[in-house]
Design an enzyme around this catalytic site. Sequence first.
Site, mmCIF file in Angstrom:
data_model
loop_
_atom_site.group_PDB
_atom_site.id
_atom_site.type_symbol
_atom_site.label_atom_id
_atom_site.label_comp_id
_atom_site.label_asym_id
_atom_site.label_seq_id
_atom_site.Cartn_x
_atom_site.Cartn_y
_atom_site.Cartn_z
ATOM 1 N N LYS A 82 65.917 12.021 48.749
ATOM 2 C CA LYS A 82 64.946 11.201 49.217
ATOM 3 C C LYS A 82 65.482 10.667 50.798
ATOM 4 C CE LYS A 82 61.111 8.496 47.273
ATOM 5 N NZ LYS A 82 60.999 7.650 46.227
HETATM 6 O O1 G3P Z 1 57.910 5.665 44.932
HETATM 7 C C1 G3P Z 1 57.531 4.439 45.863
HETATM 8 C C2 G3P Z 1 57.281 3.416 44.868
HETATM 9 O O2 G3P Z 1 58.016 3.059 43.983
HETATM 10 C C3 G3P Z 1 56.838 2.058 45.545
HETATM 11 O O3 G3P Z 1 55.767 1.439 44.942
HETATM 12 O O4 G3P Z 1 54.618 -0.538 44.131
HETATM 13 O O5 G3P Z 1 56.791 -0.871 44.884
HETATM 14 O O6 G3P Z 1 55.348 -0.469 46.539
HETATM 15 P P1 G3P Z 1 55.601 -0.080 45.013
#
Ligand code: G3P
Length: 219
Positions: free
Chosen positions: A83
């Site tokens: 990633k």
């Molecule tokens: O894979 C990306 C994800 O973990 C981000 O999610 O809820 O932190 O925006 P969030």
Amino acid sequence: MKFFIDTAEIDQIRELADTGMVDGVTTNPSLIAKSGRNFIEVIAEIAEIVPGPVSAEVTATDADAMIAEGRELAKIGDNIAVKVPLTWAGLKTCRVLSDEGRMVNVTLCFSANQALLAAKAGASFISPFIGRLDDIGLDGMELIADIREIYDNYDFETEILAASIRTVNHVQQCAQVGADVITAPPAIIKSLVKHPLTDKGLDAFLADWAKTGQTILKG
Ligand code: G3P
């Protein structure tokens, strides 16, 4: 549509993997920190549990170091997707590693032009963050639709991996606009099955069946 789980919590991954519904796992530095585990060890354990793509994110910010980190992470297993963030260094890293036959997931995508660059760099996956766009009053789902239109215009093979999924409605909407993959926290995945009328209907079926005094299996 593929379902990836967005977590580094082994127990949660095992529990959902048993349902047969898990096509991959995504992690990021924040999820690794939250797990409290050694990065390489926990990714190796996840990659053993889930045969599908397991995303492990580089933490360097210059291309040479990102490439070195990516090659190191890729040694963990053939199902590792390296990633990288959507920066010029990340795109250069994506080009190099994808040319070496490695899966690359380009993350922290917030615009269609960024997604266009990732596809041109040979990304296996692009990760647009729906929830974080919604958080600032923009329309995260519109970005997914825009990327779908652009990728289809040029037959790009990069898969749209919709991320920052916050609700079960996000999952349905991603399926409707044609995302290839969603990655969501375990709780969201688990909630997909829930509906009060299903529970109510099953209770009624079982209550009526009990009245018959019958069993399907003898003995
Ligand atoms: O894979 C990306 C994800 O973990 C981000 O999610 O809820 O932190 O925006 P969030």
